[in-house]
Motif scaffolding. Structure first.
Motif, PDB file in Angstrom:
ATOM      1  N   UNK A  41      -3.035 -32.524 -17.654  1.00 51.36           N
ATOM      2  CA  UNK A  41      -4.091 -31.683 -18.248  1.00 51.36           C
ATOM      3  C   UNK A  41      -3.579 -30.967 -19.498  1.00 51.36           C
ATOM      4  N   UNK A  42      -2.316 -30.491 -19.420  1.00 52.18           N
ATOM      5  CA  UNK A  42      -1.738 -29.795 -20.573  1.00 52.18           C
ATOM      6  C   UNK A  42      -1.545 -30.733 -21.755  1.00 52.18           C
ATOM      7  N   UNK A  43      -1.006 -31.950 -21.490  1.00 48.19           N
ATOM      8  CA  UNK A  43      -0.723 -32.878 -22.593  1.00 48.19           C
ATOM      9  C   UNK A  43      -2.009 -33.412 -23.211  1.00 48.19           C
ATOM     10  N   UNK A  44      -3.085 -33.465 -22.399  1.00 47.06           N
ATOM     11  CA  UNK A  44      -4.374 -33.898 -22.945  1.00 47.06           C
ATOM     12  C   UNK A  44      -5.061 -32.785 -23.727  1.00 47.06           C
ATOM     13  N   UNK A  45      -4.700 -31.543 -23.428  1.00 47.66           N
ATOM     14  CA  UNK A  45      -5.309 -30.412 -24.143  1.00 47.66           C
ATOM     15  C   UNK A  45      -4.721 -30.214 -25.527  1.00 47.66           C
ATOM     16  N   UNK A  46      -3.572 -30.825 -25.781  1.00 46.96           N
ATOM     17  CA  UNK A  46      -2.946 -30.705 -27.102  1.00 46.96           C
ATOM     18  C   UNK A  46      -3.815 -31.435 -28.130  1.00 46.96           C
ATOM     19  N   UNK A  75       2.206 -31.145  -3.288  1.00 46.56           N
ATOM     20  CA  UNK A  75       2.563 -30.180  -4.324  1.00 46.56           C
ATOM     21  C   UNK A  75       2.980 -30.882  -5.610  1.00 46.56           C
ATOM     22  N   UNK A  76       3.680 -32.004  -5.467  1.00 45.34           N
ATOM     23  CA  UNK A  76       4.147 -32.730  -6.657  1.00 45.34           C
ATOM     24  C   UNK A  76       2.966 -33.282  -7.449  1.00 45.34           C
ATOM     25  N   UNK A  77       1.900 -33.719  -6.744  1.00 47.74           N
ATOM     26  CA  UNK A  77       0.712 -34.218  -7.430  1.00 47.74           C
ATOM     27  C   UNK A  77       0.066 -33.131  -8.279  1.00 47.74           C
ATOM     28  N   UNK A  78       0.107 -31.894  -7.778  1.00 46.97           N
ATOM     29  CA  UNK A  78      -0.451 -30.770  -8.543  1.00 46.97           C
ATOM     30  C   UNK A  78       0.330 -30.546  -9.826  1.00 46.97           C
ATOM     31  N   UNK A  79       1.676 -30.636  -9.729  1.00 45.15           N
ATOM     32  CA  UNK A  79       2.517 -30.456 -10.922  1.00 45.15           C
ATOM     33  C   UNK A  79       2.221 -31.535 -11.956  1.00 45.15           C
ATOM     34  N   UNK A  80       2.145 -32.796 -11.495  1.00 44.41           N
ATOM     35  CA  UNK A  80       1.877 -33.906 -12.416  1.00 44.41           C
ATOM     36  C   UNK A  80       0.497 -33.768 -13.036  1.00 44.41           C
ATOM     37  N   UNK A  81      -0.494 -33.359 -12.222  1.00 42.94           N
ATOM     38  CA  UNK A  81      -1.850 -33.202 -12.739  1.00 42.94           C
ATOM     39  C   UNK A  81      -1.910 -32.094 -13.792  1.00 42.94           C
ATOM     40  N   UNK A  82      -1.215 -30.997 -13.546  1.00 40.88           N
ATOM     41  CA  UNK A  82      -1.175 -29.906 -14.524  1.00 40.88           C
ATOM     42  C   UNK A  82      -0.522 -30.351 -15.825  1.00 40.88           C
ATOM     43  N   UNK A  83       0.539 -31.156 -15.686  1.00 41.24           N
ATOM     44  CA  UNK A  83       1.222 -31.668 -16.877  1.00 41.24           C
ATOM     45  C   UNK A  83       0.279 -32.550 -17.692  1.00 41.24           C
ATOM     46  N   UNK A  87       3.072 -43.409 -23.660  1.00 44.34           N
ATOM     47  CA  UNK A  87       3.785 -44.092 -22.578  1.00 44.34           C
ATOM     48  C   UNK A  87       4.170 -43.121 -21.467  1.00 44.34           C
ATOM     49  N   UNK A  88       4.611 -41.926 -21.867  1.00 45.11           N
ATOM     50  CA  UNK A  88       4.968 -40.912 -20.865  1.00 45.11           C
ATOM     51  C   UNK A  88       3.753 -40.520 -20.040  1.00 45.11           C
ATOM     52  N   UNK A  89       2.615 -40.313 -20.714  1.00 46.34           N
ATOM     53  CA  UNK A  89       1.397 -39.917 -19.996  1.00 46.34           C
ATOM     54  C   UNK A  89       0.960 -41.013 -19.031  1.00 46.34           C
ATOM     55  N   UNK A  90       1.056 -42.271 -19.442  1.00 44.96           N
ATOM     56  CA  UNK A  90       0.661 -43.370 -18.558  1.00 44.96           C
ATOM     57  C   UNK A  90       1.593 -43.493 -17.360  1.00 44.96           C
ATOM     58  N   UNK A  91       2.891 -43.264 -17.584  1.00 43.36           N
ATOM     59  CA  UNK A  91       3.840 -43.289 -16.468  1.00 43.36           C
ATOM     60  C   UNK A  91       3.517 -42.194 -15.447  1.00 43.36           C
ATOM     61  N   UNK A  92       3.219 -41.014 -15.966  1.00 44.48           N
ATOM     62  CA  UNK A  92       2.892 -39.901 -15.068  1.00 44.48           C
ATOM     63  C   UNK A  92       1.582 -40.174 -14.324  1.00 44.48           C
TER      64      UNK A  92
END
Length: 400
Positions: free
Chosen positions: A304-309, A294-302, A277-282
């Motif tokens: 990418x990180x959560x999908x790499x887990x 800049x905010x889009x870059x932060x969200x995109x990095x987040x 749910x958090x990933x879909x909200x983001x």
């Protein structure tokens, strides 16, 4: 084709026993003209006999429409005496007959000695009403309720209200309304069996009020579904417009496909419900942002990180104490107490299966073998070894 005008023969002069036509899923009322399709052999014989004598037939509804050859006990005890107006043999073997209801009758006895059902009967006398004003008020209320029903229903033509206005007989009005109501056969039969006009009207009003409540509920449900559909269509239209605008501005070269890929990856990642749910909200926030912000870059990095887990990926743990001891001995000379403690820890883990709480912590100055011991433990248990350097980190927020 056989045709006859409506018979002026009095009801009392009708021959008895009268041929019977058993009906399925329909109740015929007096003054009601309706076409019927007849295919059963006994019913066709009854029609032929009625046409040869006085063109009068007794119409009785079956209690269960599934019965193919009904007997006396399978029919209701009240029916309608009817005139046969027209009869036509169709090419497929069935017979089409046009009938007009004449009188309510109570069935006395039925038999099939002649090869078809025939019955004796007596007319149901209309109950006298000693309150004409109450009868008139009830009739007006019934017409008003039926007008509401017609406006809500899509199955009844509005022209029927004009036809009702031209009928002067209240009993005929009530029967016409009952014939056009979408109610159960049992309820229609109960209306046919009700001799008292005011009682019949009151029963009809109760049935119409129930049908109006159902129609209003259906209308509310249809309106709710329509609103939801319009909302989803509106969101889809606006999203498509946004994509087109971004594409014209040069912002949507590859981001459109990227969003779709991210959404697929989130669905396939195997995350727990809260993480998904958090990933879909983001992802929803990211779709609304400009890719250059800049905010889009932060969200995109987040994302990418959560999908790499590795949510669903797990390495198979090897519980072999002798192999672990051999690996530790081959990788390290000495350190007997440390290796003994590690083997104890692995032995307990093997016995308990699920170990919670204790964590091995190797403390010592640089170069004494802490990292190599960790790598040996990983190799012994079949786990992947990951090294994370925390040198210079003073705040736990930096770890997060």
């Amino acid at each position: 084709m056989s045709t006859s005008k409506s018979s002026d023969l009095p009801v009392a002069s009708t021959r008895q026993p009268t041929p019977v036509l058993s009906l399925r899923d329909v109740v015929v009322y007096p003054h009601m003209v309706i076409p019927l399709f007849v295919g059963r052999e006994r019913s066709v014989l009854a029609l032929d006999e009625a046409m040869n004598v006085d063109k009068r037939i007794l119409l009785i509804t079956q209690k269960s429409p599934e019965i193919e050859e009904p007997e006396a006990g399978d029919l209701f005890g009240c029916g309608t005496l009817a005139n046969i107006l027209q009869m036509l043999r169709l090419p497929d073997g069935t017979t089409k007959v046009l009938v007009e209801g004449v009188e309510r009758v109570a069935v006395e006895a039925l038999n099939d000695d002649a090869g078809y059902l025939a019955g004796t009967w007596h007319p149901i006398p209309a109950a006298e009403s000693d309150e004409p004003e109450a009868l008139d008020i009830t009739a007006r209320s019934l017409i008003g309720l039926f007008e509401q029903y017609v406006k809500l229903s899509r199955k009844i033509p509005v022209e029927l209200l004009t036809t009702l206005a031209g009928i002067a007989d209240p009993s005929r009005q009530a029967d016409t309304i009952a014939a056009h109501l979408g109610i159960r056969i049992e309820d229609k039969q109960r209306i046919l069996e009700t001799a008292g006009l005011r009682e019949r009207m009151v029963r009809l009003m109760a049935l119409i009020e129930g049908e109006i409540d159902v129609l209003k509920l259906e209308k509310r449900i249809r309106g709710r579904v329509k609103t939801q559909m319009e909302k989803s269509q509106r969101e889809y239209y606006l999203n498509e417009q946004m994509k087109a605008i971004q594409k014209e501005l040069g912002d949507l070269d590859e981001s459109g496909t990227d969003m779709g890929d991210l959404e697929k990856k989130i669905d396939k990642a195997g995350m727990p419900r809260e993480a998904r749910e958090k990933a879909r909200n983001e992802l929803g926030k990211l779709k609304m942002m400009s890719p250059m912000s800049a905010e889009a870059t932060v969200v995109r990095n987040y994302l990418d990180w959560i999908l790499a887990v590795p949510w669903k990926k797990r390495s198979k743990v090897r519980h072999d104490i002798r192999a672990a001891e051999a690996i530790l001995e081959s990788d390290h000379y000495g350190l007997e107490k440390v290796k003994e403690r590690i083997l104890e820890y692995l032995a307990v883990q093997q016995r308990v299966k699920k170990l919670r709480g204790p964590i091995l912590c190797l403390v010592g100055p640089p170069g004494v073998g802490k990292t190599s011991l960790g790598r040996s433990i990983a190799r012994a248990t079949g786990r992947e070894f990951i090294r994370m350097s925390l040198g210079g980190v003073r705040d736990e927020a930096e770890i997060r």
